[in-house]
Structure formats: C-alpha cells, structure tokens
Design a protein around this motif. Structure first.
Motif, PDB file in Angstrom:
ATOM      1  N   ASN A  66       0.812  -1.210   0.000  1.00  0.00           N
ATOM      2  CA  ASN A  66       0.000   0.000   0.000  1.00  0.00           C
ATOM      3  C   ASN A  66       0.852   1.269   0.000  1.00  0.00           C
ATOM      4  OD1 ASN A  66      -2.532   1.189  -0.082  1.00  0.00           O
ATOM      5  ND2 ASN A  66      -2.627   1.435   2.129  1.00  0.00           N
ATOM      6  N   GLU A 115     -11.811   7.149   3.444  1.00  0.00           N
ATOM      7  CA  GLU A 115     -10.908   6.963   4.582  1.00  0.00           C
ATOM      8  C   GLU A 115      -9.619   7.770   4.415  1.00  0.00           C
ATOM      9  OE1 GLU A 115     -13.507   4.287   6.398  1.00  0.00           O
ATOM     10  OE2 GLU A 115     -11.665   5.135   7.178  1.00  0.00           O
ATOM     11  N   ASN A 116      -9.133   7.825   3.176  1.00  0.00           N
ATOM     12  CA  ASN A 116      -7.795   8.353   2.932  1.00  0.00           C
ATOM     13  C   ASN A 116      -7.841   9.769   2.375  1.00  0.00           C
ATOM     14  OD1 ASN A 116      -6.245   5.660   3.210  1.00  0.00           O
ATOM     15  ND2 ASN A 116      -7.906   5.214   1.786  1.00  0.00           N
ATOM     16  N   TYR A 121      -4.897   8.067   6.782  1.00  0.00           N
ATOM     17  CA  TYR A 121      -5.761   6.946   6.435  1.00  0.00           C
ATOM     18  C   TYR A 121      -6.877   6.739   7.453  1.00  0.00           C
ATOM     19  CZ  TYR A 121      -2.311   4.786   9.486  1.00  0.00           C
ATOM     20  OH  TYR A 121      -1.464   4.525  10.521  1.00  0.00           O
ATOM     21  N   GLY A 131      -6.181   2.611  -0.452  1.00  0.00           N
ATOM     22  CA  GLY A 131      -5.031   3.080   0.291  1.00  0.00           C
ATOM     23  C   GLY A 131      -4.159   4.007  -0.515  1.00  0.00           C
TER      24      GLY A 131
END
Lengths: 113, 114
Positions: A98, B30-31, B50, B97
């Motif tokens: 990630n 979320e990010n 995040y 992500g």
C-alpha cells in the motif's frame, strides 16, 4: 531522485491525429501505473490505470501500454481532440504494501485545431 | 460524484505567518492527502491520513503539519510560512489506500508567500 520521469515537458499534436505521451520509471518494484489529466485551475482527474500483470489497457480513446522490461509506459489518445489539451501526469505505486503514489513531472499536451 | 473542496483558491501570506489550508470531502473516504505541485517537479506528497487522527509523512513534510479531527476534514498547516512554500497545494481523497487510484482532487489553493 526522480523515480518516475516524463522527459517531454510539452507536446503539440494536430487534431484528429494520435497523441503519445511517455513515462519512464526506475523502481522495478512498482506494479501499478496511472495517468491523470489536469486542466489549469482544476485538480487532476484520474484517466486510466494498468497493473503490471497486463501490458495494455484500453478505455475509449485512451490506451495505456506497459513495457516492464524497459520500465516504460505510454498513453495513446486517438483521435486527439481540442478538449484533450491539458497537463498529463503519470504515477506509479506498489499496491502490495500500500505504498503511496509517485508522480511524474507532467507533460503539457496542446491539440492544434 | 466525489467532491473535494478547498477553503481558498488563492492566498497571499507574509513570511513567518502561520497558514491554514482546509480541505473537506463529502464521500466518506478513509484516505486523504496533501500534495504540492511545482513546475518541473510534478506532484509531491506532503502528508496523508488513512483515518481520523492518523497521519503519515509523505516525501516533503518539512515545514508542514496536518490535522485530521474529523473524517471529512484534513487541514494542512504551515507553521511559519517561507517563500519556498509558494506553490499550488492540492488536497485529495480516496477509498483505497495510498497506492491505489486517487479518485478525487480538490481544485487547488495557489499560495504565495511574500
């Protein structure tokens, strides 16, 4: 250390012809590649992506080609239209782990009517 | 459509001032990210987050800090503005992500430090 490079700061193409934007990367761990388009005074918009398991991905007039051995990707726009005039950024990342996107320096594409 | 809004389109500040750049997204992502864009350097990541109250340094965090007290809001703070922080600042948000596609960027804030 520029891990993602776009060596052509600018490119001019006649309307209706093919535009080819190039991008080179140095980090062999990158496995996911993206192209973004940016108009002046606006944020970039996501165009198309490709993962390293493929060598080509197509979406309408836009096709991205990936040559892993050469660490090179290209974006083809066919046919080019005046609305395609913008700055194009390529970006790369490692999806496993990630890790963040690393962007290139951008290429300004001008479509000549 | 995801919308990312930034509090100012243009800002002029003096050297040494504390500067707040605010960013709000409306899609429950979320990010969130802060980038700066400079000619010949592309987009460089300053900080990202995040989750609420979580933050991670990007490539160029020096001279900046961030705050994420609520999920939809991510603030970039220049503690003491300097002329080399004159730039275009872009906020972004994504579902995935940090390595996945960023679905939405804000329109940018052009900051000039004099």
């Amino acid at each position: 250390d520029q891990q993602v490079k776009q060596n052509s700061p600018s490119l001019s193409v006649q309307e209706g012809r093919i535009s080819i934007l190039n991008c080179d990367y140095t980090n062999s761990m990158f496995d996911y590649f993206l192209w973004y388009k940016k108009y002046p005074a606006e944020g970039p918009t996501f165009l198309i992506s490709i993962s390293s398991i493929k060598d080509k991905n197509e979406d309408g007039r836009f096709t991205v080609f990936l040559n892993k051995s050469a660490k090179h990707l290209s974006l083809h726009i066919v046919p080019s239209q005046p609305g395609d005039s913008a700055v194009y950024f390529c970006a790369a990342s490692r999806l496993r782990g990630n890790e963040k996107l690393t962007f290139g320096t951008g290429t300004r594409l001008t479509i000549i009517p | 459509d995801v919308k990312v809004t930034q509090s100012s389109r243009y800002l002029v500040k003096r050297t040494g001032e504390k500067v707040f750049l605010e960013c709000v997204q409306d899609m429950d992502h979320e990010n969130m990210f802060w980038y700066r864009q400079d000619p010949g350097l592309g987009l460089r990541l300053i900080y990202f987050s995040y989750d609420v109250k979580m933050k991670e340094k990007g490539d160029i965090p020096e001279g900046y800090s961030v705050s994420r007290e609520k999920k939809e809001r991510f603030s970039l703070i220049l503690e003491s503005a300097s002329t080399n922080q004159t730039s275009m600042y872009l906020c972004a948000s994504s579902l995935q992500g940090a390595g996945g596609p960023i679905e939405a960027f804000g329109p940018g804030t052009r900051l000039t430090v004099t």
